[in-house]
Structure formats: structure tokens, C-alpha cells
Write an enzyme that holds these catalytic residues in place. Structure first.
Site, mmCIF file in Angstrom:
data_model
loop_
_atom_site.group_PDB
_atom_site.id
_atom_site.type_symbol
_atom_site.label_atom_id
_atom_site.label_comp_id
_atom_site.label_asym_id
_atom_site.label_seq_id
_atom_site.Cartn_x
_atom_site.Cartn_y
_atom_site.Cartn_z
ATOM 1 N N SER A 196 0.812 -1.199 0.000
ATOM 2 C CA SER A 196 0.000 0.000 0.000
ATOM 3 C C SER A 196 0.853 1.259 0.000
ATOM 4 C CB SER A 196 -0.965 -0.044 1.192
ATOM 5 O OG SER A 196 -1.948 0.946 1.071
ATOM 6 N N LYS A 211 -0.587 -4.337 -3.374
ATOM 7 C CA LYS A 211 -1.926 -3.821 -3.064
ATOM 8 C C LYS A 211 -2.031 -2.423 -3.664
ATOM 9 C CE LYS A 211 -5.356 -2.973 0.514
ATOM 10 N NZ LYS A 211 -5.721 -1.606 0.071
#
Length: 511
Positions: free
Chosen positions: A399, A424
């Protein structure tokens, strides 16, 4: 006979994510938190919604918010579920008015969940990244869910129908959590919580709950729980079908209590049971030290090492302070360690990037549901240091870590060393609904500044390294120079990073 509720939802549809991070209170209309770095971003004043880029952890979430404009108005009577809408163009946003009518449940608590259903359905209708809603008629899905919910007598059962509706979207990151779960989700934004110190994430392909990392010095860390282990049971309850936030809530609790977990080994060969005491967990995102070494020509050189474990609210300012301190000690190069950093506040990640970059560089691109690609740029950035930089990453870097690593790499500022990152690259919104529950919706995805795909792909480092031993370095250890440096030198990826820095310096290739 049953009554029928009628909602008029005045909604603005503009999933733009090029605004700076906002932290929001219980109200769905967040207030801007002043930040000296806000004017360093390209900002377009567009109407949108509360949105969050986050990593699911036991301890914290992250929030990137625009503003919310929508109302629930009116009650009426009718005999069937009805949906009517009128849409007019107001470029670049769509102003949409939708009237929802549905049969009122005889159970008051179910009626409240019916309202939540309509609110959640509308948010997904206007913002979900897949405009086909996984190739289904989303309006019909509301009607079907209302019919299934009407005879129920408990709020829990009614929430189950909302969750079932969301599951048809085929996206594990789009989900609803109860008011209690949402309050737990927000615990830790100030860096403190009570729990066991586990970062967990739902594996998108299998739905299994996997350990991303442990907070250093936490009960989970002391128990020897490892990255990649699968969490299969909590206090005797199997976790099949339970999302990461619900599992995290079960792990949290008052200091002095305990929780028993079962974990499947990384290779799946055995399952072990561990009893964990709950404790105060402090998130300390920054650890730093100086690694002295001798260059090939016999000179004494210093490399600054900074380990960032999470993108919490103070991470950027703490890192700036640490780098300034090392600059004052004549450090000539830096290693930024993002290994096993599962993410956090994305705006903080962008602020950290600005500590190392100059000018008006693009930090990340977002792609919305219409396929529109939009950059997030710096404005007149000034790096704290221009010394050579290596960034360490691995499969636990996710992320916001991937956003930061991509920004520094694609802008030519850093060499990446380690292993492929988690991958992600999806952006979720989180909106607090009227009943205190919260809806998470995947609204977009992001690409690196070079337009490289990240989601389910990850970022491949420039230089691979195999690590026989990666030590978790606590703040106490890092303060003890004599003990921290040997631990770092035992880390093969740090050794590779030092070699890369020496090569850059010997070639005169300042970043």
C-alpha cells in the site's frame, strides 16, 4: 399492512483522489486538518466523498478525504420497492437525485439497518470502481436484498444481508463493518491501542487472514509469531468468512486479559496454538542509526539507516527530524527500510517522499472507475538531503509503502533492493454511515509515476537479495549503537544496499 420508507438521496458522483489527506470525525463531512505541506500538492476543488487508502491492520487505518454532499430526506408510503432516478450532467461531476421506497420492517432495529442498506447501496452505485458491479443489475440487487431483509427480526441478521449483497461484487475489500467494529478500526490513529500487536491482512485470492508483521516488542512479537503465518482460529472460533477487521477486533481487549490464537505455518505443514496476553501497544514508526564503514580507498564513511514500520500521523515529521540529525553528523548516504511495512496514512507516505525529492515530480497516479488517470504532483518541493539513497522492500511492503517506493524509484531518486512487494494497488473509501457503521468501497487503483501496475503485481526491486536473517530493530536497540550496527551488518539486504551505495558514490552518481 406495512409502511414504506422513502429516501431522496442528493448525491455528487466524483471519485477524485488528488486532494490532500483529511482526517474526519464522526460526521461524514470531515474537517480539514491544517498541514504545512498541503500547499505542496496539486489540488482541484472537486466535490467527492470520504475516501481512504489503507492497509487492514489490527492497529490502525488511514483516511484520505474529500468532502461529502448527500442527504437522506423524507418518509412516504407505498406498496412495493421502487427506485427512480434522474441524472443530469454537471461536468466534471454528476449531480444525481434518487428516490428509494421500501417496505418498513416490523422490527425497529431492522428498520434502521434498512436505512443503512439504502445508504450503502447508493454509495456503491456512485463510487464502486467497477461500473458493471461485477456484471449485475445493482438496482435489482437492492430490491432483492430488501425483500430478504423484510421478515428478519434482528439487526445482526439484517447486517448479514448487506454483507451478502456486497459479496456479490467480487471484491473482498468492499465491505461493511458494525459501529463497534468501526470504532475499533479507528483505535490507534494516535499511536496507542490495547491488543497483541499483530498486523493482519486478507489474502485477496483465498480470503485467508495472513500475518503481515508484528509490532516490535509486542506480545505477538515476543511469542515468535512470524510474517506469512495464517491466522485460522481466535479463542476457539474458526475464521472462515471473517474479514480482517472483525478478526482484529477479536484480538483487541483490555490490558491484563488474554487471547488464544491458532496459526498455520507458512508452508502449511502444521498448526500451533499460542496464548497471548493483551498489552498497551505503542506504534513507534521510526527507528534510525548510523552505520560507520570503511570505503575501498580507506576513508571512514557514514550511512544513515532509517526503518519506517508504519505511516502513522507523526512518521513524516519524525523522519525529517531523524534525517536532519544524521545530516548534522555528516552522513554521506542513506538506507530507508520499508520491509514489512504494511502501509498507513497515504498522505504521510507522500509527505515522506517529499523529504527526498525536489521540484514538481509526480508521486503517484490514480485511475478511477471511468478509466481516467490523474497524477498527484508535488509543487516546488525541496529535499532535505540529496545524498544517495537505497530503499529496502520485501513481500511485506504494501500500500503506502509501495506508493513511496514507486515514487522514489521512478523519479530516479533511489535504488530498490530486496524482494518483490506485496501488490496492493487498490484504493478504498471509508464512509461513516448514519448508524455509526462504516462502508469500505474500492473506488480506484493507483499506478507508479512510470505508470507501472502495482495491484496484484507488486514492485520488483532493482537488486534482489536473499535474507537469511532480517532482525526487527526496536527503538531501544537502535539507540545502542554498539549493538545495533552488528545486527544490521548481519542483514544481507543491508549489506547489498551498502554495496549499491558505495558503487553510486564511486561512480559519482549523486541522486
Amino acid at each position: 399492512m406495512f409502511g414504506l420508507q422513502n429516501f431522496n438521496m442528493e448525491k455528487i458522483v466524483t471519485p477524485r483522489l488528488d486532494l490532500p489527506l483529511l482526517q474526519f470525525p464522526r460526521s461524514r463531512k470531515p474537517a480539514l486538518i491544517p498541514s504545512p505541506s498541503l500547499n505542496r500538492y496539486v489540488r482541484q476543488k472537486q466535490r467527492g466523498f470520504e475516501t481512504e487508502i489503507y492497509t487492514e491492520t489490527e492497529s490502525h487505518g488511514v483516511k484520505m478525504s474529500n468532502t461529502v454532499g448527500r442527504k437522506l430526506l423524507g418518509l412516504a408510503a407505498a406498496a412495493a420497492v421502487a427506485v427512480s432516478s434522474s441524472i443530469c450532467c454537471d461536468s466534471p461531476a454528476l449531480a444525481e437525485s434518487i428516490t428509494i421506497a421500501f417496505p418498513v420492517s416490523r422490527a425497529r432495529e431492522v428498520t434502521e439497518v434498512q436505512r443503512t442498506l439504502v445508504e450503502a447501496w447508493g454509495l456503491i452505485r456512485e463510487t464502486f470502481v467497477d461500473p458493471t458491479f461485477n456484471h449485475q443489475d445493482w438496482d435489482s440487487k437492492l430490491q432483492q436484498t430488501m425483500v430478504e431483509m423484510f421478515p428478519l427480526r434482528s439487526a445482526d441478521a439484517a447486517y448479514g444481508k448487506i454483507k451478502a449483497m456486497l459479496s456479490t461484487l467480487g471484491d473482498p475489500f468492499t465491505r461493511i463493518i458494525s459501529p463497534k467494529e468501526y470504532q475499533s478500526f479507528r483505535i490507534g490513529s494516535d499511536g496507542n491501542l490495547q491488543g497483541v500487536g499483530l498486523f493482519i491482512n486478507s489474502e485477496p485470492r483465498t480470503g485467508h487472514l495472513v500475518v503481515m508483521s508484528c509490532i516490535e516488542g509486542s506480545p505477538a512479537d515476543r511469542a515468535g509469531i512470524h510474517e506469512g503465518e495464517e491466522l485460522v482460529e481466535i479463542n476457539g472460533q474458526k475464521l472462515d468468512g471473517i474479514d480482517s477487521e472483525a478478526a482484529a477486533q477479536k484480538l483487541r481487549g483490555r490490558v491484563g486479559t488474554s487471547v488464544t490464537v491458532k496459526l498455520k505455518s507458512v508452508n502449511g505443514s502444521h498448526i500451533r496454538e499460542v496464548k497471548l496476553p493483551r498489552d498497551y501497544i505503542k506504534l513507534s514508526p521510526i527507528s534510525s542509526t548510523i552505520i560507520p564503514h570503511t570505503t575501498p580507498d580507506g576513508r571512514l564513511a557514514k550511512t544513515g539507516y532509517v526503518k519506517l514500520t508504519a505511516f502513522s500521523q507523526t512518521a513524516a515529521s519524525d523522519m525529517e527530524h531523524a534525517v536532519h540529525e544524521m545530516e548534522n553528523q555528516n552522513v554521506q548516504s542513506y538506507i530507508l527500510d520499508l520491509r514489512n511495512n504494511p502501509g498507513g496514512l497515504v498522505k504521510v507516505g507522500l509527505d515522506v517522499a517529499q523529504l527526498w525529492l525536489d521540484g514538481d515530480e509526480t508521486l503517484v497516479y490514480t485511475i478511477d472507475r471511468e478509466g481516467v488517470t490523474s497524477p498527484i504532483n508535488m509543487i516546488d518541493g525541496h529535499a532535505v538531503t540529496h545524498d544517495p539513497l537505497v530503499v529496502l522492500v520485501n513481500e511485506g511492503s504494501a500500500s503506502a509503502s509501495e506508493i513511496l517506493a514507486g515514487a522514489l524509484h521512478d523519479n530516479g531518486r533511489a535504488v530498490l533492493v530486496g524482494r518483490r512487494t506485496y501488490g496492493k494497488g487498490k484504493i478504498q473509501s471509508v464512509t461513516e454511515l448514519d448508524d455509526g457503521s462504516a462502508l469500505f468501497v474500492t473506488v480506484a487503483k493507483y499506478l507508479s509515476p512510470s505508470l507501472h501496475e502495482i495491484d496484484q503485481v507488486g514492485i520488483t526491486p532493482d537488486v534482489q537479495c536473499t535474507t537469511d536473517k532480517i532482525d526487527s530493530l526496536t527503538g531501544e536497540i537502535l539507540m545502542k549503537m554498539n549493538s545495533s550496527v552488528p545486527l544490521l551488518e548481519a542483514d544481507s539486504c543491508v549489506m547489498v544496499a551498502e554495496h549499491e551505495l558505495e558503487t553510486k558514490q564511486s561512480n559519482g552518481a549523486a541522486s
